[in-house]
Write an enzyme that holds these catalytic residues in place. Structure first.
Site, short mmCIF file in Angstrom:
data_model
loop_
_atom_site.label_atom_id
_atom_site.label_comp_id
_atom_site.label_asym_id
_atom_site.label_seq_id
_atom_site.Cartn_x
_atom_site.Cartn_y
_atom_site.Cartn_z
NE ARG A 50 -2.87 -0.57 3.39
CZ ARG A 50 -3.77 -0.18 4.28
NH1 ARG A 50 -5.02 -0.07 3.92
NH2 ARG A 50 -3.42 0.08 5.51
CG ASP A 51 3.47 4.44 1.49
OD1 ASP A 51 3.01 5.22 0.62
OD2 ASP A 51 4.11 4.83 2.47
CG LEU A 52 5.93 0.34 -5.07
CD1 LEU A 52 7.14 -0.19 -4.30
CD2 LEU A 52 5.47 -0.69 -6.08
CB THR A 89 2.21 8.47 -0.83
OG1 THR A 89 2.82 7.96 0.36
CG2 THR A 89 2.87 9.78 -1.22
#
Length: 182
Positions: A50-52, A89
């Site tokens: 969920r935050d690549l 993000t």
């Protein structure tokens, strides 16, 4: 307690270099996909990162890629209709991370596409330059194959993206050559 990983984050390297060659990014992309395959196929429940984004990817001295900051990763549970917290993000997070449904492997695939796009172009997805798809076409530095991969990864509808990180990796393996290969 967290482990120290020696190397430099790709966002810092991107600031230094402006962008990277497709051959370089292809090698990194395959390593990132290997990690996503491992996470998404983890049992009993897949792990959704969920935050690549470039700041969560470390380039080690030996050229290997390390994914860091699993702070918002979650287990995927088939029976859930949505996530309890909408997080990620802006610019990198898939649309479903903002209240349109449960995050899944497709969410990480979306972020993967955005990240690869930024590494190739040096353009931040949050910069609001008219969207990734619009910026892709006409970019002479990106092959048609890579443009198609990025475009498929970043489709708004999760069902129209690659079905899995494994399928994405297979597609990348058919694309061009990595830097340093004969």
């Amino acid at each position: 307690i967290v482990d120290y990983i020696e190397g430099e984050s790709l966002d810092k390297k991107l600031k230094e270099c402006g962008s990277f060659t497709e051959e370089t990014v292809l090698g990194w992309a395959k390593q990132i996909c290997d990690v996503l395959v491992y996470l998404h196929e983890f049992r009993p429940n897949p792990i959704i990162y969920r935050d690549l984004k470039p700041s969560n990817i470390i380039l080690a001295g030996d050229g290997s890629i390390k994914l860091i900051d699993f702070g918002i990763a979650r287990e995927y549970k088939k029976e859930s209709s949505g996530d309890t917290v909408y997080i990620g993000t802006r610019g990198y997070a898939a649309p479903e991370q903002y209240g349109c449904g449960q995050t899944s492997a497709a969410s990480d695939i979306y972020s993967f596409g955005v990240t690869v796009y930024e590494l190739l172009t040096g353009e931040s997805p949050a910069a609001g330059s008219g969207g990734i798809r619009q910026s892709l076409y006409g970019n002479q530095r990106i092959s048609a194959e890579m443009m198609q991969i990025i475009e498929k990864c970043t489709r708004t509808d999760p069902s129209q993206r690659f079905r899995s990180a494994r399928e994405l990796l297979e597609c990348l393996n058919k694309t061009g050559r990595e830097e340093g290969t004969g």
